[in-house]
Design an enzyme around this catalytic site. Structure first.
Site, PDB file in Angstrom:
ATOM      1  N   HIS A 122     -64.506 -21.150  12.587  1.00 62.52           N
ATOM      2  CA  HIS A 122     -65.577 -22.136  12.755  1.00 62.52           C
ATOM      3  C   HIS A 122     -65.876 -22.743  11.390  1.00 62.52           C
ATOM      4  O   HIS A 122     -65.683 -22.110  10.355  1.00 62.52           O
ATOM      5  CB  HIS A 122     -66.811 -21.416  13.310  1.00 62.52           C
ATOM      6  CG  HIS A 122     -67.924 -22.296  13.756  1.00 62.52           C
ATOM      7  ND1 HIS A 122     -68.810 -22.879  12.870  1.00 62.52           N
ATOM      8  CD2 HIS A 122     -68.324 -22.684  14.992  1.00 62.52           C
ATOM      9  CE1 HIS A 122     -69.706 -23.579  13.547  1.00 62.52           C
ATOM     10  NE2 HIS A 122     -69.442 -23.492  14.833  1.00 62.52           N
ATOM     11  N   ASP A 199     -67.218 -12.834  11.042  1.00 63.20           N
ATOM     12  CA  ASP A 199     -68.075 -13.721  11.827  1.00 63.20           C
ATOM     13  C   ASP A 199     -68.058 -13.199  13.257  1.00 63.20           C
ATOM     14  O   ASP A 199     -67.095 -13.388  13.989  1.00 63.20           O
ATOM     15  CB  ASP A 199     -67.533 -15.156  11.743  1.00 63.20           C
ATOM     16  CG  ASP A 199     -68.202 -16.114  12.713  1.00 63.20           C
ATOM     17  OD1 ASP A 199     -69.085 -15.685  13.492  1.00 63.20           O
ATOM     18  OD2 ASP A 199     -67.818 -17.299  12.728  1.00 63.20           O
ATOM     19  N   GLN A 202     -69.010 -14.782  18.233  1.00 58.86           N
ATOM     20  CA  GLN A 202     -68.373 -14.758  19.547  1.00 58.86           C
ATOM     21  C   GLN A 202     -67.935 -13.347  19.949  1.00 58.86           C
ATOM     22  O   GLN A 202     -67.346 -13.160  21.005  1.00 58.86           O
ATOM     23  CB  GLN A 202     -67.159 -15.689  19.559  1.00 58.86           C
ATOM     24  CG  GLN A 202     -67.460 -17.141  19.252  1.00 58.86           C
ATOM     25  CD  GLN A 202     -68.348 -17.793  20.302  1.00 58.86           C
ATOM     26  OE1 GLN A 202     -68.344 -17.397  21.463  1.00 58.86           O
ATOM     27  NE2 GLN A 202     -69.102 -18.807  19.897  1.00 58.86           N
ATOM     28  N   LYS A 225     -76.582 -16.498  21.063  1.00 57.66           N
ATOM     29  CA  LYS A 225     -75.355 -16.391  21.850  1.00 57.66           C
ATOM     30  C   LYS A 225     -75.320 -15.104  22.673  1.00 57.66           C
ATOM     31  O   LYS A 225     -74.367 -14.872  23.417  1.00 57.66           O
ATOM     32  CB  LYS A 225     -74.130 -16.470  20.939  1.00 57.66           C
ATOM     33  CG  LYS A 225     -73.995 -17.810  20.211  1.00 57.66           C
ATOM     34  CD  LYS A 225     -72.732 -17.869  19.389  1.00 57.66           C
ATOM     35  CE  LYS A 225     -72.704 -19.112  18.492  1.00 57.66           C
ATOM     36  NZ  LYS A 225     -72.604 -20.361  19.254  1.00 57.66           N
ATOM     37  N   CYS A 364     -66.447 -27.490  16.284  1.00 58.93           N
ATOM     38  CA  CYS A 364     -66.605 -27.080  14.878  1.00 58.93           C
ATOM     39  C   CYS A 364     -65.406 -26.262  14.415  1.00 58.93           C
ATOM     40  O   CYS A 364     -65.556 -25.265  13.685  1.00 58.93           O
ATOM     41  CB  CYS A 364     -67.900 -26.293  14.680  1.00 58.93           C
ATOM     42  SG  CYS A 364     -69.381 -27.257  14.965  1.00 58.93           S
TER      43      CYS A 364
END
Length: 407
Positions: A122, A199, A202, A225, A364
């Protein structure tokens, strides 16, 4: 246990609304998941009964707000199995957490030091490192993907040199759904003396995360999220690294003592939490974690996998000209696709008129799109409350609009 989808959906009033006279089917969960009643109720409760600034007041309301925020920190620690709440820092989201690491840990890097990223990152895990490169002269290296969307681990190993200092990689791709082997990547990074930052935006909504088992140095994710409020993020960092890092921002809360002759910093984690935090959001985040735990992250993952397999199979079997990007084994419940030569925006607009909320564009992740030779995709992403019936209606809608897109 039986996965009671009707009970799960009952927590989300928004799922009962209509869009353009059509029942809403919300398939944009990779961007933002919906929020269950207990989370919203906790926000109301905090504002109506416990609003006061945290950590600074001796009065009852301040103590209550402080306790609620610190319970949120403990919920985050437990959810990812971090060793200590001292290593759990509240941020505004994954983006701020990644910027904090790049800016603060980045000050420990020297010109010519190397940072390894991947092509599927991202922008939030690319641009902060590019800003650091412009300030400190670091070198960025990029791991490519294989044809199925999985990372090229051989290429990853070959990128390391004696100047490699940091690896920063997504746990799961927001475009391809690929779940990266982050534990293996962590071991390889540490073998070369590098730290690894993950990261997890997700990852945490779909995967049981154990930062100690992964062996990572930093793990960062967002509340919004994972059924929680917006504006709340979590940064886990190993204590010895956080102790070495300079503060990211200055102000109240993050100080030990201030004078014009010099300032000392607060102990962890407050050293990185300047200013009044979103303690209301932190308290509501606790409810989001509790709601996930009430169902079970493994049960949610299994349900989403059924939706992913069912929808993918029908798309391939029944829609001519469909192109799905990302087929790595064990991928998350994300389907990025194009239909023939139709523009992704046109597909998304037609789906919207039929009540389907999907994401269109580059998500993104423009470097990934460039590597795929496309400008963008349509993305459907599932969550705990989506149903097989919604998946079937989605397929029927695609079959309905496909001839219009080819006209």
């Amino acid at each position: 246990m039986i996965y009671d989808i009707n009970s799960i959906r009952s927590y989300f009033p928004i799922l009962g609304r209509s869009v353009y006279g059509k029942p809403l089917v919300y398939l944009d969960n990779a961007a933002t998941s919906q929020t269950p009643r207990p989370v919203v109720d906790r926000i109301d409760e905090m504002y109506y009964a416990h609003k006061a600034n945290v950590h600074r007041g001796v009065h009852c309301l301040s103590q209550e707000a402080t306790d609620a925020m610190e319970l949120g920190r403990e919920a985050a620690r437990r959810f990812i199995n971090a060793p200590s709440t001292d290593e759990v820092i509240f941020t505004r989201g994954t983006t701020e957490g990644l910027n904090l690491v790049a800016s603060s840990y980045g000050q420990l890097l020297e010109p010519g030091d190397e940072v390894i990223l991947t092509v599927m990152e991202h922008h939030s895990n690319i641009v902060p490192w590019q800003l650091l490169a412009s300030r400190r002269g670091i070198v960025i290296k990029v791991v490519p993907c294989l044809s199925d969307g999985s990372l090229d681990l051989d290429a990853y190993r070959e990128l390391f040199t004696d100047r490699t200092r940091v690896v920063s990689v997504c746990h799961a791709s927001n475009v391809l759904g690929t779940v990266n082997p982050v534990a293996q990547m962590s071991r390889i990074a540490h073998e070369h003396g590098a730290v690894i930052c993950i990261d997890g935006a997700q990852g945490v909504p779909h995967i049981r995360v154990d930062v100690q088992a992964i062996g990572c140095d930093f793990y960062i994710f967002s509340s919004h999220k994972m059924y929680g409020p917006t504006g709340v993020g979590i940064l886990y960092g190993r204590r010895e690294l956080l102790d070495r890092m300079p503060p990211y921002q200055g102000g109240g809360e993050m100080i030990g003592h201030v004078s014009f002759d010099g300032t000392t910093w607060a102990e962890l984690p407050y050293k990185f939490e300047a200013g009044t935090p979103d303690y209301v959001g932190a308290a509501a985040f606790t409810r989001a974690v509790e709601w996930i735990d009430s169902i079970g992250i493994d049960a949610i993952a299994a349900h989403e996998h059924k939706l992913l397999e069912h929808t993918t199979r029908r798309m391939i079997d029944e829609i001519d000209g469909i192109r799905i990007f990302g087929s790595a084994p064990g991928k998350c419940a994300v389907i990025s696709f194009l239909i023939d030569r139709a523009h992704h925006y046109d597909t998304g607009m037609l789906l919207d008129k039929l009540g389907f909320a999907v994401r269109t564009g580059h998500h993104c992740a423009q470097p990934l799109m460039q590597s795929l030779g496309i400008e963008g995709t349509v993305r459907a992403s599932f969550a705990a409350y989506n149903t097989i019936d919604e998946a079937d209606r989605f397929i029927d809608a695609l079959k309905r609009i496909a001839p219009l897109l080819d006209a």
